[in-house]
Design a protein around this motif. Structure first.
Motif, PDB file in Angstrom:
ATOM      1  N   TYR A 236      48.207  33.765  -7.510  1.00 17.96           N
ATOM      2  CA  TYR A 236      48.806  35.050  -7.877  1.00 17.96           C
ATOM      3  C   TYR A 236      48.200  36.188  -7.047  1.00 17.96           C
ATOM      4  O   TYR A 236      48.896  37.132  -6.684  1.00 17.96           O
ATOM      5  CB  TYR A 236      48.641  35.333  -9.369  1.00 17.96           C
TER       6      TYR A 236
ATOM      7  N   SER B 171      50.471  39.628  -7.249  1.00 15.18           N
ATOM      8  CA  SER B 171      51.227  39.666  -8.504  1.00 15.18           C
ATOM      9  C   SER B 171      50.369  40.192  -9.657  1.00 15.18           C
ATOM     10  O   SER B 171      49.196  39.839  -9.780  1.00 15.18           O
ATOM     11  CB  SER B 171      51.713  38.254  -8.844  1.00 15.18           C
TER      12      SER B 171
ATOM     13  N   GLN C 212      49.937  36.414  -3.844  1.00 11.77           N
ATOM     14  CA  GLN C 212      51.256  37.034  -3.989  1.00 11.77           C
ATOM     15  C   GLN C 212      51.173  38.516  -4.375  1.00 11.77           C
ATOM     16  O   GLN C 212      52.202  39.163  -4.502  1.00 11.77           O
ATOM     17  CB  GLN C 212      52.074  36.309  -5.063  1.00 11.77           C
TER      18      GLN C 212
ATOM     19  N   LYS D 270      50.678  39.207 -12.478  1.00 10.13           N
ATOM     20  CA  LYS D 270      50.445  38.036 -13.333  1.00 10.13           C
ATOM     21  C   LYS D 270      48.999  37.563 -13.216  1.00 10.13           C
ATOM     22  O   LYS D 270      48.497  36.883 -14.099  1.00 10.13           O
ATOM     23  CB  LYS D 270      51.400  36.899 -12.974  1.00 10.13           C
TER      24      LYS D 270
ATOM     25  N   GLN E 249      54.521  29.262  -4.280  1.00  9.89           N
ATOM     26  CA  GLN E 249      55.291  29.248  -5.521  1.00  9.89           C
ATOM     27  C   GLN E 249      55.336  27.847  -6.117  1.00  9.89           C
ATOM     28  O   GLN E 249      55.261  27.683  -7.335  1.00  9.89           O
ATOM     29  CB  GLN E 249      56.710  29.781  -5.290  1.00  9.89           C
TER      30      GLN E 249
ATOM     31  N   SER F 240      54.873  32.941 -17.881  1.00 10.02           N
ATOM     32  CA  SER F 240      55.097  33.195 -16.462  1.00 10.02           C
ATOM     33  C   SER F 240      56.077  34.347 -16.236  1.00 10.02           C
ATOM     34  O   SER F 240      56.534  34.550 -15.124  1.00 10.02           O
ATOM     35  CB  SER F 240      55.578  31.923 -15.765  1.00 10.02           C
ATOM     36  N   SER F 241      56.371  35.101 -17.294  1.00  9.40           N
ATOM     37  CA  SER F 241      57.265  36.257 -17.158  1.00  9.40           C
ATOM     38  C   SER F 241      56.617  37.327 -16.288  1.00  9.40           C
ATOM     39  O   SER F 241      55.395  37.380 -16.142  1.00  9.40           O
ATOM     40  CB  SER F 241      57.553  36.882 -18.524  1.00  9.40           C
ATOM     41  N   ASP F 242      57.463  38.191 -15.752  1.00  9.63           N
ATOM     42  CA  ASP F 242      56.939  39.312 -14.978  1.00  9.63           C
ATOM     43  C   ASP F 242      56.073  40.200 -15.862  1.00  9.63           C
ATOM     44  O   ASP F 242      56.305  40.315 -17.063  1.00  9.63           O
ATOM     45  CB  ASP F 242      58.076  40.136 -14.376  1.00  9.63           C
ATOM     46  N   VAL F 243      55.078  40.811 -15.260  1.00  8.89           N
ATOM     47  CA  VAL F 243      54.122  41.650 -15.973  1.00  8.89           C
ATOM     48  C   VAL F 243      54.215  43.061 -15.412  1.00  8.89           C
ATOM     49  O   VAL F 243      54.072  43.253 -14.200  1.00  8.89           O
ATOM     50  CB  VAL F 243      52.687  41.094 -15.801  1.00  8.89           C
ATOM     51  N   SER F 244      54.430  44.020 -16.286  1.00 12.59           N
ATOM     52  CA  SER F 244      54.485  45.418 -15.839  1.00 12.59           C
ATOM     53  C   SER F 244      53.064  45.947 -15.669  1.00 12.59           C
ATOM     54  O   SER F 244      52.131  45.472 -16.319  1.00 12.59           O
ATOM     55  CB  SER F 244      55.232  46.277 -16.859  1.00 12.59           C
TER      56      SER F 244
END
Length: 159
Positions: free
Chosen positions: A74, A79, A77, A81, A4, A23-27
């Protein structure tokens, strides 16, 4: 965590290079829509990426290097993202030319297309594009291991 911290530093570097990345969460639905949007831009442009000019602008080259690291972080993780990071790399390559990180961008785009959309045909075509771009580069590319692992890794991890 150290991953992180590295992600945060990558975002700071991108800000300084004037290439900020949200850097917002991505659906999952947003990620899928981004993949389709970028994939559709290929269809509209219909050009051979192996003949694209070299990326010349220093800040874009640096941003591509940072984005390639960010993509790997990412990925570690798991993620969504990563999709936004990879699509940005592909768009920068299409807009500003190819660099060492471009084959990795297309290989990673292949992977997210296959995994997110379950579009195996497009994923295979994108992987071939990445390998073709890698082959067309005159010098040895430092991203070779990453491109090969991304292009061929998914196939072998399913068995």
């Amino acid at each position: 965590t150290s991953t992180q911290t590295a992600i945060n530093e990558c975002h700071n570097l991108l800000e300084r290079l004037e290439e900020p990345l949200d850097s917002s969460d991505v659906s999952p639905s947003f990620a899928a829509a981004e993949i389709v949007r970028v994939k559709d831009s290929f269809v509209k442009e219909v050009r051979d990426i192996t003949t694209m000019p070299q990326m010349m602008k220093g800040s874009k080259l640096k941003a591509m290097k940072v984005l390639s690291h960010l993509s790997l972080f990412y990925h570690l993780q798991r993620s969504m993202k990563n999709v936004i990071t990879v699509t940005r790399m592909v768009e920068m390559s299409m807009a500003h030319g190819c660099c060492d990180e471009s084959p990795f961008a297309f290989a990673a785009f292949s992977a997210v297309t296959t995994c997110t959309l379950r579009d195996i045909d497009s994923g295979c075509n994108l992987a071939r594009m990445a390998l073709g771009l890698l082959k067309s580069q005159a010098k040895v590319n430092s991203m070779l291991p990453g491109v090969l692992a991304t292009a061929y890794g998914k196939e072998h991890s399913d068995h």
